[in-house]
Scaffold this active site. Structure first.
Site, PDB file in Angstrom:
ATOM      1  N   TYR A   1       0.819  -1.216   0.000  1.00 28.19           N
ATOM      2  CA  TYR A   1       0.000   0.000   0.000  1.00 28.19           C
ATOM      3  C   TYR A   1       0.853   1.266   0.000  1.00 28.19           C
ATOM      4  O   TYR A   1       0.452   2.293  -0.524  1.00 28.19           O
ATOM      5  CB  TYR A   1      -1.005  -0.025   1.160  1.00 28.19           C
ATOM      6  CG  TYR A   1      -2.238  -0.822   0.788  1.00 28.19           C
ATOM      7  CD1 TYR A   1      -3.245  -0.253   0.013  1.00 28.19           C
ATOM      8  CD2 TYR A   1      -2.375  -2.163   1.137  1.00 28.19           C
ATOM      9  CE1 TYR A   1      -4.360  -0.981  -0.377  1.00 28.19           C
ATOM     10  CE2 TYR A   1      -3.482  -2.904   0.751  1.00 28.19           C
ATOM     11  CZ  TYR A   1      -4.478  -2.307  -0.007  1.00 28.19           C
ATOM     12  OH  TYR A   1      -5.573  -3.028  -0.406  1.00 28.19           O
TER      13      TYR A   1
ATOM     14  N   HIS B   1      -6.217  -3.810   6.497  1.00 32.20           N
ATOM     15  CA  HIS B   1      -5.462  -4.671   5.584  1.00 32.20           C
ATOM     16  C   HIS B   1      -4.337  -5.421   6.298  1.00 32.20           C
ATOM     17  O   HIS B   1      -3.541  -6.108   5.659  1.00 32.20           O
ATOM     18  CB  HIS B   1      -4.887  -3.852   4.427  1.00 32.20           C
ATOM     19  CG  HIS B   1      -5.936  -3.376   3.460  1.00 32.20           C
ATOM     20  ND1 HIS B   1      -6.747  -4.251   2.794  1.00 32.20           N
ATOM     21  CD2 HIS B   1      -6.301  -2.128   3.065  1.00 32.20           C
ATOM     22  CE1 HIS B   1      -7.582  -3.560   2.013  1.00 32.20           C
ATOM     23  NE2 HIS B   1      -7.336  -2.276   2.160  1.00 32.20           N
TER      24      HIS B   1
END
Lengths: 735, 735
Positions: free
Chosen positions: B258, B416
């Site tokens: 990310y 996440h």
């Protein structure tokens, strides 16, 4: 003038060039002449490939010169100390010999001389190797005679390269106690002569060693026996091997993995013959079959040069191996075929030899090179009548991709053959899409059965269910008996690759894999927006059987267009024997009436197998790994289409690459198959007709006469009230 | 002079440079100036990377110009037609804008103008996207607001590049109906403002779009809100995001996958800020944390630049992605750090921008470049106090190989994040030796749950047993509740990478993953003939538990130095929940009293895990794939060491690469582990001492104080009558 000189002079005119006197002036007689060695020396800077290759050889030689020479009494098995030492010794001998000829520095020649004198001390007195095996021909230096032959092939070349620098007295010792002694052992002893006269790659190593020794020692008798067999009756020997071991298309029945290994002695000895007996025109022999052999093995590879792993083959081998560096260099030297240059360029090294010199020069002058892989229909068998292989190749929409299908209807390939009659493989470039397991073996890894073939090679890898073909009643072809299988081969019915953009097709029949069952497979690669495979597998029998059409695919299941019952909490094997015991049953599918589709992802492409099915068809998703207590097997994936209790049955499938998956751009296209329908329009003893319809309404109708027919024969068929007429074995109608 | 000009003139002195008048003269204000565009044009031939990169952009633009402009009314989900079309549109706008500035050809500018006028016709009237989801912020062009922000970041740059070529009248229309309308929607509407003010990567895309629009439109208010938050109170906005989202070492708590995505708006907006408000010294902000962020994400990769797949991460992403091309170019331009050039060279493209120009020039002048990967200890959390990651790196005997261990004791990483407290990964170059599954997702593949995260992402990939760590009582850390996990983080006890050739070590503690269980893992990479990992995992509890030390290895089992019972005819899962239901139990091993060893082959190397065990230890070989009805999981391999009914327990393991496997040369070396013994000399609340003995009698004794101590503290320990004394947290004695 010693005895040998007298003998040489006594030879016929043909062999005068081999005499002692000529040797002394001309230097080496095998793969590298004095003139070529000098040319190599002067081009080490400007022929980059040669500079690099010789650099490596010289470094090996220099390292060898620093160490004490050691010629141990042979005692160890493959992988053991004395085994590895004698292997290292012949490599060092050869590299030092090359270093001497190219640099002219005597230290390298002295090293070779010294080591050979050490061998001369021990060799004649050596018994058969203590670790010899009953079923294998024994060596003296190594546990099997094959390795002794390989030693001789290298050793005699090393001696050839430095002989000019050795005193007559030492020559006598070395020639008598090393080379004559070894050649006699390998060609005349009880242990050696069988192999020497075998039509087998072990025999080729033996005759190559003997024949090259003959040239160096000026011994016509040795040369003749190498060429024509021990009895010089031409029933065995090198020429007979060339005749028998290759098909007219240059295919070697054990398959490309073993062909790679066999080609080295074939090409090296041929080169020596051509330099010493050019009148034999060895490179033209049998319609230049050696050229075809090199070309065929190079074509039997994926886009990265890895050999198609048919029969017992390790997947790690590609055409960059040393064996094929010799082969490509010698082929280029003698056939001047520029088509082979891209392979030499990929090999990224050349042999230090006359052939390597010429190859390095050509590469230096060439631009960027791509090796062209063509569709091919390759006949098997010495007469070219023992079935064969078809290679279908088409580019996909993505211009860098080539789809390759391998259809195998070749002969058994002896003990290393697999029971894969009418099997297919599918590749996209170097990606295996429908795969062959290859051999179950971890070469030389002691923890895995000493690095030999594993038990699972027989129980899984050779079995029919390990392949992409049909298995009848869960029994392997020929009941897994290779000697029975060796006697029979599939028959090519027809094939056509004359319009490679549109269609490449082959149909072959196997009559003997199962008593009373005729198997016919017709495989076509059809040029469409993305090329696809049309696969028609017909079984005919008077008795009812279970027919399993198996696909060992490579990739990750994406979707199925049929319902299935997954085994989520318990796995059990597909069967009890013949390889089925190694497959876990992951799911059992309920086939559609019509078409059942199975889609997987491999790298950046989707692939779908769409098969015509009915409510009685069973579908299985499987994974390899059951009954594998030693974790010897890779856990590969299978998809099986099964029909039971049928006499005649035809599987019709489309195997279709589609769409794309690009994780970098996060884009996905066409993840779904575009096949809308598949129908078998006609199937009888004479004709087959199938139609594939795509979602965009395009249809492809393939009609063919099952048996081979003359090109001009007209065929007529009336299907659903519509009349079809065509000439030759088949027609395809696209609408 | 229109309204906008008047407004611009009304701005404070700081913003005078942004006024209409200056624009007209100076051209684009964001990432590419007129002067830079001209320089790019003149260097297309000699800066190869720029020539190539611009060529690609121009081809895309040329292709776009041939087609009809289409701005469809948004209707489709991700992957659908209108979704993909609007994505394509912003790319075409941006590429055409670049093509205009570099070539000066008006046709490209006209294309941008026309398409933006089409957007102007529809955008203001668009409702929220029909496919919006409740839990996600809605866009108008796309189902989620994030994509609209990405559109704006590209669209405003395109407009910036061609604005000089657009009439005042059309500028008014485009600015009002596209950019102001979109910016207002994304920053002020009910749907947008939450995200705009979020400390989250979605917020970064939002403020980047808004702020860049402010610069181009000369709107100080927009710029200030982007920098300081909607309320301009500096509690949110870009600066706050820089402060909160990165640790002082530049680590982003969601992990490198990310971080890669988030870096694009961070770097692009920072570049625009620096070009328009250089006095903000944005690249120096917070101790140059943006430089550290780029460096850290590049270091968190394997030898081919693939990100370590911790948390929800797809393994296909590497630092060659577009996001990081922007990031590396801008970092190089602003920090002049040559260490980053090798990455730009590997990316093999540059952005067409001022930063790209500078990068291309530097690459053109540089020689061959290798990106240096260092051992690192990276702190997590805005204050650098929320645990972190250690990267251990050593070359192996083979100089081209780097062994890398990743030890993760970082914070959860929000939704996440995975439950992988104190987990490790092991790489040899780009080969995963001990792996992380990453995310269970086939991005954008419709057949796989529409390309979203699969159910198995929660049931497997995020669970503790999917990782190389200890699982207590078959329950995941924090019972798999990420919000609970988010509140706690492991604590670093000590670490040392100051003598990287000899030893790299980290010890961390996790106190809250299981109530009443203290977990401490100490991982050391030790420089030996081949470096090895010493792994000490201690559990302490007042109550008895089952402790599972799990290793998800990658490769093929070669041998075990313990006996086991293989499941040859039936497979059943390891458990019922928490990921255990997905693991088939392949075999149960009977541990040795002493050391139990497990060896596998990966590519050309052998690896062995040797673990101290006793008669009560259970060992399991597992394979992923149970309870997977949709075939969503990859079938990876696990090895688990289990002890039951223990309060305090310490696992001591050595993870050892050894030997080599070279199928080309058919040579195998050292297939067996060289660990002879492992002993836990001492383990109490304060100290731990372990000893590893190799077959060559070398021993390594590691002694450490469990808790962090001051560097000067002296520790004394008496073991087996021998006294040890050392300063600092640990000592290693090699004998």
């Amino acid at each position: 003038m010693n005895l040998k000189t007298i003998k040489a002079i006594g030879l016929t005119a043909l062999f005068v060039v081999l005499s002692e006197g000529v040797f002394a002036q001309s230097g080496p007689v095998l793969l590298l002449s004095k003139k070529e060695a000098a040319a190599i020396n002067s081009h080490l800077k400007d022929y980059k490939l040669m500079g690099k290759s010789f650099g490596k050889i010289k470094r090996t030689a220099d390292k060898a010169l620093e160490k004490k020479i050691e010629v141990p009494i042979p005692s160890d098995n493959g992988g053991g100390y004395t085994h590895e030492k004698h292997k290292q010794n012949y490599r060092e001998l050869y590299n030092a010999g090359l270093a001497y000829q190219v640099t002219g520095e005597r230290k390298y020649a002295d090293f070779v001389e010294k080591m050979l004198l050490e061998y001369a001390k021990v060799y004649p007195g050596l018994p058969l190797h203590p670790m010899r095996k009953q079923e294998q021909n024994s060596g003296k230096l190594f546990w099997q005679g094959l390795n002794d032959c390989v030693w001789l092939v290298h050793g005699i070349q090393a001696y050839d390269l430095v002989r000019e620098n050795i005193s007559a007295g030492n020559r006598t010792i070395i020639e008598r106690d090393v080379f004559r002694s070894m050649a006699a052992f390998l060609s005349e002893s009880d242990s050696g002569k069988d192999t020497f006269n075998k039509i087998h790659n072990h025999g080729t190593w033996a005759v190559a060693g003997e024949g090259m020794t003959g040239y160096v020692l000026g011994d016509k008798d040795m040369v003749d026996r190498a060429l024509y067999g021990s009895a010089k009756d031409k029933k065995t020997g090198f020429l007979k091997q060339i005749e028998q071991l290759f098909s007219p298309d240059g295919y070697y029945s054990e398959g490309p993995y073993y062909q790679r290994y066999a080609l080295q002695p074939f090409m090296v000895f041929a080169e020596a013959i051509n330099r010493n007996q050019p009148e034999l025109k060895i490179f033209d022999y049998r319609g230049q079959v050696l050229k075809k052999a090199v070309n065929t093995v190079l074509q039997l590879t994926d886009s990265k040069g890895y050999f198609f792993p048919i029969n017992d083959a390790l997947k790690e081998k590609n055409f960059m191996t040393e064996e094929l560096v010799f082969a490509t260099n010698i082929a280029y030297e003698n056939y001047n075929d520029p088509a082979i240059l891209p392979v030499i360029s990929q090999q990224n090294e050349v042999t230090v030899s006359g052939a390597g010199l010429k190859a390095a020069e050509a590469i230096q002058q060439a631009g960027k090179l791509d090796y062209i892989k063509n569709p091919m229909v390759i006949a098997d068998g010495p007469e070219g009548k023992s079935g064969g292989l078809s290679l279908f190749r088409m580019p996909t929409k993505n211009k860098d991709e080539q789809l390759t299908a391998v259809f195998k209807y070749a002969s058994q390939g002896m003990g290393h053959g697999h029971f894969d009659r009418l099997g297919i493989l599918l590749y996209n470039n170097d990606k295996e899409i429908l795969q062959d397991y290859g051999a179950a073996r971890f070469l030389n890894v002691e923890s895995k059965s000493g690095g030999r073939y594993l038990d699972e090679n027989k129980t899984w890898a050779q079995q029919s269910v390990a392949h992409n073909t049909v298995i009848v009643d869960e029994e392997s072809h020929y009941k897994g008996d290779w000697k029975a299988a060796e006697k029979q081969n599939p028959e090519l019915q027809f094939s056509d690759i004359s319009n490679p953009e549109t269609l490449q097709i082959t149909s072959a029949v196997e009559r003997n894999a199962y008593p009373g069952v005729l198997m016919q497979r017709t495989v076509a690669m059809i040029g469409a927006e993305t090329p696809f495979i049309l696969d028609i597998f017909t079984l005919r029998s008077d008795k009812a059987h279970q027919y399993d059409l198996n696909f060992m695919y490579s990739g990750h299941i994406m979707e199925t267009a049929f319902k299935y019952d997954p085994a989520v909490a318990t796995l059990t094997p597909m069967g009890k024997t013949n390889g089925y015991e190694h497959l876990w049953k992951l799911a059992e599918g309920r086939a559609n009436v019509g078409v059942s589709k199975f889609t997987w992802l491999n790298d950046s492409r989707f692939y779908t197998i769409s098969t015509m099915t009915d409510a009685n068809t069973k579908l299985f998703m499987t994974r390899l790994g059951a009954a594998d207590p030693n974790f010897n097997l890779r856990n590969e994936s299978g998809y099986m289409v099964r029909v039971g209790d049928r006499k005649d049955y035809t599987f019709v499938s489309v195997i279709e690459p589609h769409g794309s998956f690009d994780p970098k751009l996060e884009s996905v296209q066409d993840p779904h198959s575009k096949v809308a329908n598949i129908s078998l329009l006609q199937q009888d003893a004479s004709y087959t007709a199938v139609r594939v319809t795509f979602t965009n309404k395009e249809t492809y109708t393939l009609l063919f006469a099952n048996a081979a027919t003359a090109p001009n024969t007209t065929h007529k068929l009336s299907i659903e009230g519509k009349k079809y007429e065509w000439k030759g074995n088949y027609t395809v109608i696209k609408k």
